[in-house]
Design a protein around this motif. Sequence first.
Motif, PDB file in Angstrom:
ATOM      1  N   LEU A 153      12.861 -11.410 -49.916  1.00  0.00           N
ATOM      2  CA  LEU A 153      13.782 -12.295 -49.515  1.00  0.00           C
ATOM      3  C   LEU A 153      13.238 -13.726 -49.709  1.00  0.00           C
ATOM      4  CD1 LEU A 153      14.689 -10.525 -46.260  1.00  0.00           C
ATOM      5  CD2 LEU A 153      16.292 -11.215 -47.911  1.00  0.00           C
ATOM      6  N   PRO A 154      13.995 -14.702 -49.877  1.00  0.00           N
ATOM      7  CA  PRO A 154      13.520 -16.071 -50.124  1.00  0.00           C
ATOM      8  C   PRO A 154      12.824 -16.574 -48.905  1.00  0.00           C
ATOM      9  CG  PRO A 154      15.611 -16.229 -49.890  1.00  0.00           C
ATOM     10  CD  PRO A 154      15.361 -14.742 -49.892  1.00  0.00           C
TER      11      PRO A 154
ATOM     12  N   LEU B  31      20.250 -14.322 -50.118  1.00  0.00           N
ATOM     13  CA  LEU B  31      19.806 -13.562 -48.912  1.00  0.00           C
ATOM     14  C   LEU B  31      19.983 -12.112 -48.961  1.00  0.00           C
ATOM     15  CD1 LEU B  31      20.799 -16.041 -46.130  1.00  0.00           C
ATOM     16  CD2 LEU B  31      18.524 -15.676 -46.948  1.00  0.00           C
ATOM     17  N   LYS B  32      20.343 -11.823 -50.504  1.00  0.00           N
ATOM     18  CA  LYS B  32      20.267 -10.291 -50.586  1.00  0.00           C
ATOM     19  C   LYS B  32      18.745  -9.697 -50.744  1.00  0.00           C
ATOM     20  CE  LYS B  32      24.773 -10.307 -52.060  1.00  0.00           C
ATOM     21  NZ  LYS B  32      25.880  -9.745 -53.471  1.00  0.00           N
ATOM     22  N   PRO B  33      18.201  -8.961 -50.098  1.00  0.00           N
ATOM     23  CA  PRO B  33      16.698  -8.433 -50.604  1.00  0.00           C
ATOM     24  C   PRO B  33      16.803  -7.788 -51.893  1.00  0.00           C
ATOM     25  CG  PRO B  33      17.884  -7.018 -48.822  1.00  0.00           C
ATOM     26  CD  PRO B  33      18.985  -8.361 -48.916  1.00  0.00           C
ATOM     27  N   SER B  34      15.800  -8.065 -52.561  1.00  0.00           N
ATOM     28  CA  SER B  34      15.606  -7.525 -54.024  1.00  0.00           C
ATOM     29  C   SER B  34      15.011  -5.994 -53.838  1.00  0.00           C
ATOM     30  CB  SER B  34      14.722  -8.269 -54.542  1.00  0.00           C
ATOM     31  OG  SER B  34      13.447  -8.276 -54.286  1.00  0.00           O
ATOM     32  N   LYS B  35      14.426  -5.672 -52.524  1.00  0.00           N
ATOM     33  CA  LYS B  35      13.866  -4.420 -52.182  1.00  0.00           C
ATOM     34  C   LYS B  35      15.034  -3.734 -51.147  1.00  0.00           C
ATOM     35  CE  LYS B  35       9.462  -5.673 -53.461  1.00  0.00           C
ATOM     36  NZ  LYS B  35       7.869  -6.003 -53.033  1.00  0.00           N
ATOM     37  N   SER B  36      16.012  -3.188 -51.689  1.00  0.00           N
ATOM     38  CA  SER B  36      17.169  -2.889 -50.741  1.00  0.00           C
ATOM     39  C   SER B  36      17.034  -1.307 -50.562  1.00  0.00           C
ATOM     40  CB  SER B  36      18.309  -3.150 -51.081  1.00  0.00           C
ATOM     41  OG  SER B  36      18.667  -2.556 -52.314  1.00  0.00           O
ATOM     42  N   ALA B  37      17.297  -0.890 -49.541  1.00  0.00           N
ATOM     43  CA  ALA B  37      17.359   0.856 -49.299  1.00  0.00           C
ATOM     44  C   ALA B  37      18.560   1.178 -48.418  1.00  0.00           C
ATOM     45  CB  ALA B  37      16.090   1.067 -48.516  1.00  0.00           C
ATOM     46  N   GLY B  38      19.031   2.294 -48.838  1.00  0.00           N
ATOM     47  CA  GLY B  38      20.235   2.972 -48.237  1.00  0.00           C
ATOM     48  C   GLY B  38      20.032   3.226 -46.789  1.00  0.00           C
ATOM     49  N   PRO B  39      21.064   3.995 -46.373  1.00  0.00           N
ATOM     50  CA  PRO B  39      20.858   4.090 -44.709  1.00  0.00           C
ATOM     51  C   PRO B  39      19.701   5.094 -44.626  1.00  0.00           C
ATOM     52  CG  PRO B  39      23.294   3.996 -45.336  1.00  0.00           C
ATOM     53  CD  PRO B  39      22.364   3.917 -46.721  1.00  0.00           C
ATOM     54  N   THR B  40      18.972   5.262 -43.786  1.00  0.00           N
ATOM     55  CA  THR B  40      17.905   5.904 -43.166  1.00  0.00           C
ATOM     56  C   THR B  40      17.674   6.414 -42.000  1.00  0.00           C
ATOM     57  OG1 THR B  40      16.068   4.427 -43.181  1.00  0.00           O
ATOM     58  CG2 THR B  40      16.429   5.213 -45.528  1.00  0.00           C
ATOM     59  N   MET B  41      17.095   7.537 -41.750  1.00  0.00           N
ATOM     60  CA  MET B  41      16.777   7.734 -40.190  1.00  0.00           C
ATOM     61  C   MET B  41      15.713   8.198 -39.876  1.00  0.00           C
ATOM     62  SD  MET B  41      19.075  10.397 -37.868  1.00  0.00           S
ATOM     63  CE  MET B  41      19.137  11.665 -38.940  1.00  0.00           C
ATOM     64  N   LYS B  42      15.012   7.864 -38.750  1.00  0.00           N
ATOM     65  CA  LYS B  42      13.690   8.423 -38.470  1.00  0.00           C
ATOM     66  C   LYS B  42      13.864   9.209 -37.133  1.00  0.00           C
ATOM     67  CE  LYS B  42       8.920   6.755 -37.226  1.00  0.00           C
ATOM     68  NZ  LYS B  42       8.154   5.500 -37.284  1.00  0.00           N
ATOM     69  N   MET B  43      13.716  10.247 -37.226  1.00  0.00           N
ATOM     70  CA  MET B  43      13.620  11.146 -36.132  1.00  0.00           C
ATOM     71  C   MET B  43      12.482  11.043 -35.087  1.00  0.00           C
ATOM     72  SD  MET B  43      16.432  12.724 -36.103  1.00  0.00           S
ATOM     73  CE  MET B  43      16.137  14.006 -34.743  1.00  0.00           C
ATOM     74  N   LEU B  44      12.744  10.756 -33.994  1.00  0.00           N
ATOM     75  CA  LEU B  44      11.698  10.463 -32.858  1.00  0.00           C
ATOM     76  C   LEU B  44      11.177  11.783 -32.041  1.00  0.00           C
ATOM     77  CD1 LEU B  44      12.455   6.786 -31.845  1.00  0.00           C
ATOM     78  CD2 LEU B  44      11.027   7.599 -33.611  1.00  0.00           C
ATOM     79  N   LYS B  45      12.527  12.366 -31.983  1.00  0.00           N
ATOM     80  CA  LYS B  45      12.425  13.817 -31.292  1.00  0.00           C
ATOM     81  C   LYS B  45      13.811  14.498 -31.729  1.00  0.00           C
ATOM     82  CE  LYS B  45      12.722  15.621 -26.682  1.00  0.00           C
ATOM     83  NZ  LYS B  45      12.852  15.111 -25.086  1.00  0.00           N
ATOM     84  N   GLY B  46      13.378  15.721 -32.246  1.00  0.00           N
ATOM     85  CA  GLY B  46      14.437  16.752 -32.771  1.00  0.00           C
ATOM     86  C   GLY B  46      14.863  17.590 -31.572  1.00  0.00           C
TER      87      GLY B  46
ATOM     88  N   GLU C  21       6.059 -16.801 -37.038  1.00  0.00           N
ATOM     89  CA  GLU C  21       6.263 -17.345 -38.440  1.00  0.00           C
ATOM     90  C   GLU C  21       5.529 -16.642 -39.360  1.00  0.00           C
ATOM     91  OE1 GLU C  21       7.822 -20.437 -40.093  1.00  0.00           O
ATOM     92  OE2 GLU C  21       9.211 -19.901 -38.259  1.00  0.00           O
ATOM     93  N   GLY C  22       4.289 -16.278 -39.308  1.00  0.00           N
ATOM     94  CA  GLY C  22       3.529 -15.383 -40.335  1.00  0.00           C
ATOM     95  C   GLY C  22       4.355 -14.036 -40.316  1.00  0.00           C
ATOM     96  N   TYR C  23       4.610 -13.746 -39.358  1.00  0.00           N
ATOM     97  CA  TYR C  23       5.321 -12.205 -39.499  1.00  0.00           C
ATOM     98  C   TYR C  23       6.934 -12.345 -40.144  1.00  0.00           C
ATOM     99  CZ  TYR C  23       7.672  -7.908 -38.525  1.00  0.00           C
ATOM    100  OH  TYR C  23       8.361  -6.830 -38.630  1.00  0.00           O
ATOM    101  N   LEU C  24       7.540 -13.238 -39.783  1.00  0.00           N
ATOM    102  CA  LEU C  24       8.774 -13.732 -40.615  1.00  0.00           C
ATOM    103  C   LEU C  24       8.499 -13.732 -42.228  1.00  0.00           C
ATOM    104  CD1 LEU C  24      10.752 -15.731 -38.010  1.00  0.00           C
ATOM    105  CD2 LEU C  24      11.227 -13.735 -38.553  1.00  0.00           C
ATOM    106  N   HIS C  25       7.581 -14.339 -42.440  1.00  0.00           N
ATOM    107  CA  HIS C  25       7.260 -14.679 -43.733  1.00  0.00           C
ATOM    108  C   HIS C  25       6.586 -13.274 -44.756  1.00  0.00           C
ATOM    109  CE1 HIS C  25       7.447 -19.144 -42.990  1.00  0.00           C
ATOM    110  NE2 HIS C  25       7.763 -19.183 -44.329  1.00  0.00           N
ATOM    111  N   ARG C  26       6.008 -12.627 -43.962  1.00  0.00           N
ATOM    112  CA  ARG C  26       5.408 -11.151 -44.390  1.00  0.00           C
ATOM    113  C   ARG C  26       6.593 -10.248 -44.704  1.00  0.00           C
ATOM    114  NH1 ARG C  26       1.230 -12.281 -40.737  1.00  0.00           N
ATOM    115  NH2 ARG C  26       2.162 -10.555 -39.320  1.00  0.00           N
ATOM    116  N   TYR C  27       7.576 -10.291 -43.712  1.00  0.00           N
ATOM    117  CA  TYR C  27       8.699  -9.518 -43.557  1.00  0.00           C
ATOM    118  C   TYR C  27       9.691  -9.809 -44.703  1.00  0.00           C
ATOM    119  CZ  TYR C  27      12.978  -7.107 -41.893  1.00  0.00           C
ATOM    120  OH  TYR C  27      14.116  -6.341 -42.028  1.00  0.00           O
ATOM    121  N   ALA C  28       9.679 -11.139 -45.123  1.00  0.00           N
ATOM    122  CA  ALA C  28      10.645 -11.706 -45.985  1.00  0.00           C
ATOM    123  C   ALA C  28      10.147 -11.359 -47.399  1.00  0.00           C
ATOM    124  CB  ALA C  28      10.821 -13.171 -46.122  1.00  0.00           C
TER     125      ALA C  28
END
Length: 644
Positions: A449-450, A479-494, A437-444
């Motif tokens: 998010l509300p 339920l639309k996040p006010s801090k939205s971000a477009g598509p991103t990619m995190k490379m783990l291994k090139g 519950e604590g994690y979900l509220h921090r994530y929101a």
Amino acid sequence: MAQKNIAHGKEVCRWCDRCGTLILGDSCSRCGSEGREFEINSPGDIRPCMGDSIGLVLSLFRDAFGTDAPLKGKALFFNKVPGEDRTDEIVANGTVLGILRFDMRTDRIVLEIRQPGADLFRDAAKKNILIFGGMSGHLKGKSVPGSNVVDVIGDFKAGETLILKKGQKVGPGIALADSSDIRDAEKAAKIRDLNAPSEIPESPDADLRTFVEVNKDHIRRISRHAVKEIKRFLEEKNTKGLPVTVSFSGGKDSLVAYGLASEAVDDIDLMYIDTGLEFPETVNYVRSFALEHGNRLHIAEGGNGFWDNVDTFGPPAKDFRWCCKVCKLGPTTDMISDDFPDGTITVEGNRWLESYARSTIGFVTKNPFVPNQINLNPIRAWCSAEVWCYILNFGLEYNPLYDRDFERIGCYLCPSCLSSEWRNTGRIHPDLYGEWEGYLHRYAEDRGLPKEYADMGFWRWKVLPPKMIQLSEEMQISLKPSKSAGPTMKMLKGASPCTAGGYSMEAVVNVQRSRDFSYVEDALRTAGEVKYSSEFEIALLKTPMGRAKLFGGGQVSVTAPDAKNSKKVFEKAVKALIRAELCTECGICEKKCPRKAITIKGGMRVDPKKCNSCGRCESSCMVVHYYDKLMESADDAPVACRRQ
């Protein structure tokens, strides 16, 4: 279980009025009666009410009507039906008395009676009774004006279930005003139904032992058939003498799978996936069960995989189950490879009625994502009542959580569990409950998010189903996040040499989920051959240049003979993912396809019989330009090899 009433979405069951319990076969093994038919709603996975659940049902009727006397000592059953959250039909006396429902608005379980419930409690009830007159004609669905109220017995609030009486007729209703204001209300109560009392006989007292006695012949018959299926397969198909195992999750279905396998085979091993998110009761139960029965226990350890990855992927969801890959699929594959290098035949407890994804499984299945394993599904056609009757008939010790009002048992924070079960977890394990519950509220909070995102379980979906959209709109929750971000990619291994040979690449693509993962499968078909698992949300792409794996959590893994081809396959895989999730349904690709392989149905759908992976549709796609933005972020990202 009897035949299905397809026209009305009903299942026909039988009840023994002499013995007072459900009949699963053609007749009662105790008295020989064929029983009385009654209907429940589909899909009809009826189960016995046991443990704390009995007390829950009795308390609901006691709170509503001041007494539980008509149900005391009677056999009770639940039938799970569709709803916002937990919604169970309450079956007793050979009929559906009402609905037990978890109200997400008030965060509590409520009771709604039906006509048979009003019939059964009409004389015993001491409260929540409304007597009215002055109305005629067909009254079902109409509202009783306050001026027509003759008498009110007991205090109640608007929204509570009522027993309505008019002359000799009785029926269920819903209060539209508090009892103190009801006579002055324009609408006092809604009439659900109103009829003359039924002639259904009152059942004698019965318990689980009665249920087992009534159905012992049926259970022995279907279990003998299941054992014969297992034996026949092993005699005819297990030419290599592969060891037989049971996928033992600690749940009721895998317990029956163990019982049947034990009858068919002298020596079996148990396989258990400890995801790192298991209930303590489940871990202790599995270990003690294996020790008591003398079976070797092979454990696939998920470890801290979930908590190590949740910040990267966010909360898992019913349509975004990245956790299965991290905590289940990977560890299981490793365990089978290490402990059963030549392969194994695994008896599992998969059932048709568990989910739509399993509704068509056959006796023999093979998961393309778990090599060296053949799965046997001997109880695929069983209902929950048959599962429980087998367990009770053969005296098998079951997970104690089932007596704590849990309908299913898996990971304690699984998005597939119900909000009502999550509240139950909070009652039993406040420490585990509080951590998530604590994690979900921090994530929101971090994403604007509300608080309802966590409090009302909206985190369980990436793409909300209609019932949850309706709930959010009704409660005016955005339920639309006010801090939205477009598509991103995190490379783990090139693109780099792989220890197993060739070159490999790994990344996590973060793109807003707008539709089911099966659309990603379709998009991949435009690049090559595809194998897909809906249960684990994994798609395998095979091309002449190399191979790729895509997971519902956004993970992409590629292997190819050289660096150049690994980058090409990687690009095709990521573009397919973006096309599937960000499709605007413009239809340009459909028109561009020379083989008419593409249709637009909520997104891009591809007919594998027509598609030859020419790539023309990709070049015409309006959203593929997002790939370049992803690659820009990937170029700046540090290359880190991390096992997912």
